[in-house]
Design an enzyme around this catalytic site. Structure first.
Site, mmCIF file in Angstrom:
data_model
loop_
_atom_site.group_PDB
_atom_site.id
_atom_site.type_symbol
_atom_site.label_atom_id
_atom_site.label_comp_id
_atom_site.label_asym_id
_atom_site.label_seq_id
_atom_site.Cartn_x
_atom_site.Cartn_y
_atom_site.Cartn_z
ATOM 1 C CB SER A 60 -0.944 -0.037 1.202
ATOM 2 O OG SER A 60 -1.907 0.995 1.119
ATOM 3 C CG ASP A 109 -6.689 -2.258 -4.187
ATOM 4 O OD1 ASP A 109 -7.366 -1.544 -3.414
ATOM 5 O OD2 ASP A 109 -5.448 -2.370 -4.085
ATOM 6 C CG HIS A 161 -5.533 -2.180 -0.504
ATOM 7 N ND1 HIS A 161 -4.921 -1.513 -1.546
ATOM 8 C CD2 HIS A 161 -4.935 -1.724 0.629
ATOM 9 C CE1 HIS A 161 -4.006 -0.691 -1.070
ATOM 10 N NE2 HIS A 161 -3.990 -0.803 0.242
#
Length: 431
Positions: A239, A331, A366
């Protein structure tokens, strides 16, 4: 009344790393007997998580989770690790939970039980036919854990057993902040000196320049460690950590990573802003944040708008080491798949596209974690830059394909690290 048989439950290994597979077998059942296999975990946050599958014993009175079909439960079909990856909070639990191990010096404990019939609720009120307790560890025996408070850098260093020298990794998580150690511990268990870094708490990092030097210093702490091969140090980010990974690899004149891994990342990094300012973007532009029917925040579209602005992106054309991008097509927090496409375009244009490896998984969200971690589609999220601000973020993904992606991507990550940090040759940019 006790059943007229005594089932025998075997779970092997009873103590293992979290990425090792289990073999679960129940014997001495009546042939054709319906049973439920159930797993229960009591988290460090005092919440209970469970998974279960419905089975029918074969003509020998045996159920093998690896070989037999689950006809119902939290997973179906032939799933050898379904009792772990399909775990979810028990009914009545708090909302927005995410299962994470914070104290990696102790194991995750799972109670595996066998119940008569196909049970769907009230497990804790029922008496199982038999049970077994297993341990799952992020940190292998002999791995050293060392607190780092050096040159302004805060983190935890994990060192594999043995004299070394070993390859090294700088390991960075995302915008939630804090010191997250479990992936670093697992990487050390596979032979890499890994530094889990805390990069949000420092009050000294009030400028983009100071922040950049912080990452360079952390990388050099690993590189200069006596048990690390200084020419074999990589960076691993998830991330927001992926964004940092690409930024440092592209812009630093003193940090030369041997390879980089970016999971669920983007390449948005305005050069004159700190990470706290970057992560504040959804807060200051909340009118552009979508919500779903459950009022879960969806941030991917907000970041997607930055794709057309070159001044907001890392100049990935400068990256001169192998880089692996691991992304999910569902995501909902970042436009990771669109970013991967743009990164490939930019790197190809710069002549370093041969250094890029992309892996994209359908129906995957994600939070691509180490294998067999329960899928988290949405959870409460405290924005590190705004301590009092908590939202429920939609991460995305569907449980079965997301879990498959976690298992497959971890194999690819370990293979990529082996190739680029342990083998004698690895590709570099064309000079």
């Amino acid at each position: 009344m006790s059943p007229p048989f005594s089932p025998i439950l075997s779970v092997q290994p009873t103590r293992a790393l979290v990425d090792e597979k289990l073999k679960v077998v129940v014997e001495n059942l009546p042939p054709g007997s319906p049973v439920t296999l159930h797993s229960l975990h009591h988290s460090e946050d005092e919440d209970y998580w469970e998974a279960y599958g419905h089975y029918v014993s074969d003509f020998r009175g045996i159920v093998s989770v690896a070989e037999d079909l689950s006809f119902g439960g939290t997973y179906t079909g032939k799933e050898d690790m379904g009792l772990l990856w399909s775990m979810r909070p028990v009914p009545g639990s708090r909302k927005g939970l995410r299962l994470r191990k914070m104290n990696i010096c102790s194991p995750l404990l799972f109670n595996i039980s066998v119940y008569s019939g196909h049970v769907t609720e009230g497990f804790r009120e029922e008496t199982p036919l038999t049970s077994a307790l297993i341990e799952r560890w992020y940190m292998a025996p002999g791995v050293k854990r060392i607190d780092i408070r050096e040159r302004g850098v805060r983190g935890t260093l994990f060192i594999p057993p043995g004299p070394g020298p070993f390859p090294g990794l700088l390991d960075m998580w995302g915008g939630g902040g804090g010191l997250i150690e479990y992936r670093s511990a697992l990487l050390a268990s596979h032979g890499y000196v890994s530094l889990a870094m805390d990069y949000f708490r420092s009050q000294e990092l009030e400028s983009a320049e100071l922040e950049f030097k912080y990452f360079e210093t952390a990388f050099n702490i690993i590189k200069e460690h006596p048990q690390v091969n200084p020419d074999r140090v990589g960076i691993f980010g998830l991330s927001l950590g992926s964004l940092v990974t690409m930024h440092v690899a592209a812009e630093s004149t003193i940090v030369k990573p041997r390879c980089c891994i970016c999971v669920s990342g983007s390449h948005f990094y305005p050069h004159d802003r700190t990470l706290k300012e970057v992560i504040m973007e959804p807060m200051t532009n909340s009118h552009r944040v979508r919500v779903d029917e459950n009022n879960h925040h969806i941030w991917r579209d907000l970041w997607k708008e930055l794709l057309s602005d070159p001044s907001k992106k890392v100049d990935v054309g400068k990256i001169n080491c192998p880089i692996l991008l691991v992304n999910g097509q569902d995501d909902q927090n970042a436009p990771a798949d669109e970013c991967a496409e743009d990164i490939a375009h930019l790197m190809n244009a710069a002549g370093n596209g041969h250094l890029l490896t992309r892996v994209l998984y359908p129906d995957t969200g994600h939070l691509i974690e180490p294998p067999y971690s329960p899928h988290c589609r949405a959870s409460n999220f405290r924005v590190a830059a705004v301590a009092e601000k908590t939202v429920t973020l939609l991460w995305g993904g569907q449980t079965k394909p997301h879990s498959d992606a976690q298992e497959d991507s971890w194999k690819k990550i370990l293979s990529f690290l082996q190739q680029n940090l342990y083998s004698s040759t690895s590709p570099r940019a064309k000079l």
